[in-house]
Design an enzyme around this catalytic site. Structure first.
Site, PDB file in Angstrom:
ATOM      1  N   ASP A 131      24.151  25.889  31.793  1.00  0.00           N
ATOM      2  CA  ASP A 131      25.646  25.388  31.531  1.00  0.00           C
ATOM      3  C   ASP A 131      26.904  25.581  32.137  1.00  0.00           C
ATOM      4  O   ASP A 131      28.102  25.562  31.788  1.00  0.00           O
ATOM      5  CB  ASP A 131      25.897  26.138  29.780  1.00  0.00           C
ATOM      6  CG  ASP A 131      26.751  25.189  28.699  1.00  0.00           C
ATOM      7  OD1 ASP A 131      26.803  23.951  28.789  1.00  0.00           O
ATOM      8  OD2 ASP A 131      26.966  25.804  27.769  1.00  0.00           O
ATOM      9  N   LYS A 136      22.630  29.357  18.701  1.00  0.00           N
ATOM     10  CA  LYS A 136      21.786  28.274  18.854  1.00  0.00           C
ATOM     11  C   LYS A 136      20.319  28.725  18.354  1.00  0.00           C
ATOM     12  O   LYS A 136      19.987  29.894  18.327  1.00  0.00           O
ATOM     13  CB  LYS A 136      21.498  27.663  20.370  1.00  0.00           C
ATOM     14  CG  LYS A 136      22.721  27.332  20.946  1.00  0.00           C
ATOM     15  CD  LYS A 136      22.413  27.016  22.507  1.00  0.00           C
ATOM     16  CE  LYS A 136      23.787  26.503  23.019  1.00  0.00           C
ATOM     17  NZ  LYS A 136      24.078  25.181  22.573  1.00  0.00           N
ATOM     18  N   ARG A 147      34.593  23.368  25.697  1.00  0.00           N
ATOM     19  CA  ARG A 147      36.293  22.666  25.764  1.00  0.00           C
ATOM     20  C   ARG A 147      37.051  23.794  25.666  1.00  0.00           C
ATOM     21  O   ARG A 147      38.105  23.519  26.006  1.00  0.00           O
ATOM     22  CB  ARG A 147      36.191  21.791  24.459  1.00  0.00           C
ATOM     23  CG  ARG A 147      35.782  22.430  22.959  1.00  0.00           C
ATOM     24  CD  ARG A 147      35.524  21.521  21.932  1.00  0.00           C
ATOM     25  NE  ARG A 147      34.014  21.125  21.981  1.00  0.00           N
ATOM     26  CZ  ARG A 147      33.560  20.158  21.330  1.00  0.00           C
ATOM     27  NH1 ARG A 147      34.249  19.592  20.362  1.00  0.00           N
ATOM     28  NH2 ARG A 147      32.170  19.620  21.543  1.00  0.00           N
ATOM     29  N   ASP A 199      29.899  27.503  19.200  1.00  0.00           N
ATOM     30  CA  ASP A 199      29.005  26.746  19.976  1.00  0.00           C
ATOM     31  C   ASP A 199      29.582  25.602  20.806  1.00  0.00           C
ATOM     32  O   ASP A 199      29.022  24.945  21.647  1.00  0.00           O
ATOM     33  CB  ASP A 199      27.724  26.535  19.316  1.00  0.00           C
ATOM     34  CG  ASP A 199      26.461  25.877  20.418  1.00  0.00           C
ATOM     35  OD1 ASP A 199      26.863  26.514  21.544  1.00  0.00           O
ATOM     36  OD2 ASP A 199      25.840  25.308  19.844  1.00  0.00           O
ATOM     37  N   LYS A 258      32.989  23.349  34.048  1.00  0.00           N
ATOM     38  CA  LYS A 258      32.725  24.289  32.894  1.00  0.00           C
ATOM     39  C   LYS A 258      31.776  25.026  33.528  1.00  0.00           C
ATOM     40  O   LYS A 258      30.738  24.927  33.960  1.00  0.00           O
ATOM     41  CB  LYS A 258      32.178  23.496  31.753  1.00  0.00           C
ATOM     42  CG  LYS A 258      31.402  24.461  30.567  1.00  0.00           C
ATOM     43  CD  LYS A 258      30.724  23.658  29.741  1.00  0.00           C
ATOM     44  CE  LYS A 258      30.146  24.425  28.723  1.00  0.00           C
ATOM     45  NZ  LYS A 258      29.295  23.697  27.884  1.00  0.00           N
ATOM     46  N   GLU A 294      32.122  25.695  22.631  1.00  0.00           N
ATOM     47  CA  GLU A 294      32.861  26.857  23.748  1.00  0.00           C
ATOM     48  C   GLU A 294      33.247  26.078  24.929  1.00  0.00           C
ATOM     49  O   GLU A 294      34.244  26.576  25.606  1.00  0.00           O
ATOM     50  CB  GLU A 294      32.104  27.888  23.788  1.00  0.00           C
ATOM     51  CG  GLU A 294      31.073  27.985  24.984  1.00  0.00           C
ATOM     52  CD  GLU A 294      30.022  27.141  24.841  1.00  0.00           C
ATOM     53  OE1 GLU A 294      29.538  26.511  25.901  1.00  0.00           O
ATOM     54  OE2 GLU A 294      29.574  26.657  23.802  1.00  0.00           O
ATOM     55  N   ASP A 325      24.773  30.243  27.341  1.00  0.00           N
ATOM     56  CA  ASP A 325      25.412  29.942  26.283  1.00  0.00           C
ATOM     57  C   ASP A 325      24.230  30.107  25.171  1.00  0.00           C
ATOM     58  O   ASP A 325      23.343  29.332  24.888  1.00  0.00           O
ATOM     59  CB  ASP A 325      25.750  28.349  26.130  1.00  0.00           C
ATOM     60  CG  ASP A 325      26.206  27.821  24.890  1.00  0.00           C
ATOM     61  OD1 ASP A 325      26.548  28.679  24.312  1.00  0.00           O
ATOM     62  OD2 ASP A 325      26.385  26.719  24.632  1.00  0.00           O
TER      63      ASP A 325
END
Length: 475
Positions: free
Chosen positions: A263, A252, A326, A322, A240, A324, A245
């Protein structure tokens, strides 16, 4: 930092001698008679008991200093590595000598090398004041050069991943990270393809494009390939790579955004491990895929309720932007499956739920079957990284049912979030052996202790290298 082996009669003038001490104030096994000349009164005054984390510098008749490092009740790979990590930061000379590699445990040399190189790591790219750590050379008494070489490579690529993750998002756009990975791959004779936005669109990576839609910085996708002459297996890796993010439109709160340059830790781990595997010359083919993008807020950002079409697998109703990671992994898994690896492993800072369940020191592993999970756990044990198996509980799949698409990206239940995310990814991983590593907790070290330095940890790199070693040895 240079690591090398020296003879037992090495000249110690100007060097710091590092030795391990147990909680009974006896030298660690294999550390020799050095404690015989230490006045116990010094230890009493300093309240030094050999506990983990304790370090004490004393005068020495031949060396610049004698540095005692607490090993704890038992000498183990973890305790020796931690002791060296604590000690290396306390050394005031440019040269350190140690006998801790002679402790009679499996992997003692690697423990010392990792302790020194990981514990001595510093990220100073933006520091304008202060000086770097003193140690330039670490000498291991009577160590095997091959063991040193292999351990150095593992530590170097771990620190490479740390460098990438520690870089602020301002200076690490998706294309920038792709270029840095490509440069490191070239040095390791690993082939690298970097897909630009047009190639991503042509390949119909709709989930990656959906996450990228809100950012002014274009997405990239990196494919690394290491092809040894006579491979004994083929490992597929997916990482990933969310370079920052914000949460997207499901934004967030500020405190949860502060660490979100991290991230892309999964992509960093996968890239660094591939480079390490190649540098070690392991006879395992590796194909690594890293989808890279920001998850930003913008006029074109994916909205809750939108439906995305990944390159393969179920269509996705996005109810929370959020969630995201996956989504980009769905497309990353689709790409790596085209190469038909024997085993696929994805690595991601995927869910806060994994961190809630396991804390900051332990990552979650999910396997398509118990054998796959066991292989990862065995590799992690050899690497000295901590994982715990969580169940891929297929009964939770119904909680991902969507009214308008094939699947939605969040569960109907607020509980079991790490499991629900793994069940989601299982839809895109195919029918072959697959493992999902959720490293949300240990990807960042929140304090400096042992071999860990506050900031990016490089977690997962050495587990993936050990997994490749295990594949080579099992054939």
């Amino acid at each position: 930092m240079e690591i090398k082996t020296v003879a037992p009669d090495v000249e110690l003038t100007g060097a710091t001698l590092i030795v391990g001490v147990m909680t009974d104030r006896e030298p660690a096994p294999g550390s020799g008679e050095v404690m015989a000349g230490v006045d116990s009164a010094f230890l009493d005054v300093a309240k030094f008991e050999g506990k983990p984390g304790q370090v004490l510098a004393l005068p020495h008749e031949h060396a610049a200093a004698l540095l005692l490092a607490g090993v704890g009740d038992e000498a183990s790979f973890d305790s020796v590595r931690s002791a060296v990590g604590n000690a290396i930061r306390a050394v005031k000379t440019t040269r350190a000598v140690t006998t801790l590699n002679q402790v009679p445990i499996e992997g003692a040399t690697r423990a010392v090398v990792e302790g020194a190189m990981l514990g001595g790591y510093e990220y100073r790219e933006y520091k304008t004041n202060g000086e770097a750590g003193a140690v330039v050379t670490v000498e291991l008494v009577d160590a095997e050069e091959t063991e040193i070489r292999d351990a150095v490579i593992g530590a170097e690529v771990t620190n490479l991943a740390r460098d990438w993750v520690n870089t602020p998002a301002l200076d690490l756009a998706p294309a920038t990270l792709a270029a840095r990975i490509a440069a490191a791959a070239e040095d390791a004779a690993v082939s690298c393809q970097v897909w630009d936005p047009e190639q991503i669109r042509e390949a119909a990576l709709g989930a990656l494009l959906g996450v990228a839609a809100g950012s002014e910085r274009s997405p990239s996708l990196v494919v690394l390939e290491y092809q040894p002459a006579e491979p004994k297996g083929h490992l597929g890796l997916v990482g990933k790579g969310i370079t920052f993010d914000s949460g997207g439109l499901s934004i967030k709160t500020a405190p949860f955004m502060e660490e979100m340059k991290d991230d892309m830790s999964g992509a960093a781990a996968v890239a660094a491990a591939t480079i390490g595997i190649a540098r070690l010359g392991l006879p395992i083919r590796v194909t690594a895929v890293m989808p890279l993008t920001d998850n930003a807020v913008g006029g074109n950002a994916t909205r809750p309720g939108d439906v995305l079409r990944p390159m393969t697998g179920p269509t996705i109703e996005v109810l929370n932007t959020d969630a995201e990671g996956r989504l980009v992994l769905a497309d990353g898994l689709g790409v790596v499956r085209r190469y038909q690896p024997d085993l696929i492993v994805d690595v991601a800072t995927l869910t806060g739920a994994a961190r809630v369940a396991l804390g900051d020191a332990i990552a979650a592993v999910f396997g398509s079957n118990s054998e796959v999970a066991a292989r990862v756990l065995a590799a992690a044990s050899r690497a000295g990284e901590h994982f715990w198996e969580l169940p891929l509980f297929k009964e939770y799949r119904k909680q991902l049912d969507s009214d308008i698409a094939d699947i939605k990206n969040i569960s109907a239940s607020r509980y079991g979030g790490a499991i629900a995310a793994a069940v989601f990814l299982a839809e895109y991983a195919g029918d072959g052996p697959w493992a999902h590593l959720d490293i949300a907790g240990p990807a960042r070290a929140r304090e400096t202790t042992g071999e860990q330095v506050k900031g990016a940890s490089g977690f997962g790199v050495r587990t993936l290298i050990e997994l490749a070693k295990g594949m080579a040895e099992s054939v």
